[in-house]
Design a protein around this motif. Sequence first.
Motif, mmCIF file in Angstrom:
data_model
loop_
_atom_site.group_PDB
_atom_site.id
_atom_site.type_symbol
_atom_site.label_atom_id
_atom_site.label_comp_id
_atom_site.label_asym_id
_atom_site.label_seq_id
_atom_site.Cartn_x
_atom_site.Cartn_y
_atom_site.Cartn_z
ATOM 1 N N GLN A 37 34.062 27.361 41.057
ATOM 2 C CA GLN A 37 34.994 28.500 40.412
ATOM 3 C C GLN A 37 35.979 28.690 39.238
ATOM 4 O O GLN A 37 35.677 29.991 38.756
ATOM 5 N N VAL A 38 36.874 27.746 38.358
ATOM 6 C CA VAL A 38 37.220 27.416 37.419
ATOM 7 C C VAL A 38 35.822 28.207 36.264
ATOM 8 O O VAL A 38 36.230 29.104 35.546
ATOM 9 N N LEU A 39 34.619 27.276 36.000
ATOM 10 C CA LEU A 39 33.552 28.046 35.080
ATOM 11 C C LEU A 39 32.581 29.225 35.568
ATOM 12 O O LEU A 39 32.819 29.965 34.457
ATOM 13 N N GLU A 40 32.878 29.503 36.343
ATOM 14 C CA GLU A 40 32.016 30.859 36.958
ATOM 15 C C GLU A 40 33.492 32.139 37.021
ATOM 16 O O GLU A 40 32.779 33.160 36.382
ATOM 17 N N GLU A 41 34.591 32.176 37.581
ATOM 18 C CA GLU A 41 35.357 32.834 37.822
ATOM 19 C C GLU A 41 36.051 33.222 36.422
ATOM 20 O O GLU A 41 37.143 34.149 36.056
#
Length: 429
Positions: A37-41
């Motif tokens: 979630q951190v890396l994609e969003e």
Amino acid sequence: MLAANSRPFSIACGVGILLSILAISTNAKAASSGVTQVLEEGWAIGPDSLATARQAHAAFVGSTADQAALDTAFGLVLIKHHKYEEATALFESLTTSREENQVAWRALIWLEVLQKKPELALMKVDHMTNSIPPDEADDESEEETRATARFLGRIFAYLDGPAEADVSQGVRKLVRRKVDRLMVGARAADFKTNYDEVLREFEKLTDKGDQARDQAVEDQTMAKEQEKQSLADLRKRLEIDQAETQDRLDTLRSELTKELDEFNRMEAPLNDAISRLEVQLSIVRRELLNLTDDLNRLQADYDQTKDPRQRDRLRRDMARTENLLGQYERDNQVILGEGNRLTQRRDALRASRAEMTRRFESEIKETQDLKANLTRRERRTELDEKRIGRPATGNTPQVRVMSAKATSLRTYFDFPLELERYKLLTAGS
């Protein structure tokens, strides 16, 4: 008794182990979801994206199974969004708690060098050497160590080349010796290959920069010579213009003086004539007053006397006085008329003189302004001559850009954000 209780105990232990495995699996899944979630969003550039990544990181901080990966992922996002100080603090904390985290060490050292803190970066390299195994390994950890070797090769080449003036050579040599002892086998080859690549690129950029600067110096020198000749021609024209302007100014002032003298010469007889008329008018008016007084006195005597002969004499005297009074009144009118005529001529003459003076003063003012402008232009020319008299430096925008490129860390090594992101997203797959 023990045998009777052993089966329930075994069942309980089995259930406990199963629950522990499920809990660990759940935590690992949560941490993996947090990293994703951190890396994609948070990867897209923009304040909303960074805020989303920050919220996701905070939400998964309690997942202890993969906390290092979560923090590393958020640190990469911070670098992506150019939040270098915050990223530095995060990776500083990571390297303190997880000394084996080579990605965190590389990111921290890269950030320190990027922020023009080479001495601090060398201290971090010195600390990082404690986490590097002295011998090559056969597992996946060695590939990470080789990545660090390649990274250090580029960092040391940058500190030896583009940033040499900003680094204490004593400190650099001490840290380099510690690093060299760890560069064994394939690590040494990776280190040297990357070290040499950076220095070759730096030498190439430096040569190009020197060539560009030399060419710029040559171009500037030629331009200065041309400008110097142009300024010499301009100075000659300015000197001629100044002389002509001064001559024009002197001529105007001389002509104005002559014209004023001529007007004064023309006005002088008018002033004399008007002055004489004023004297005559004063005499006539004084006589008029005297005759008027005499006539009033004779009239009073005439009214008071009863003697016929006396009254007859008084009538004759009054008649003569009235006759004289009439003559003086006519003289007064003649003098006034002549005075008005002469005054009008003088007023017209003075109006012409005022118009002539205004015209000359206007031309003189314009000429003075022109002369002042020429003087200012001469001063600017002197400044330009001093400027072009200075040696050419070749410090053109193109040269400055090339110089900045040759000394920029990103020219030789930009942190591999996409690679590290990919490794985190695919870890365990």
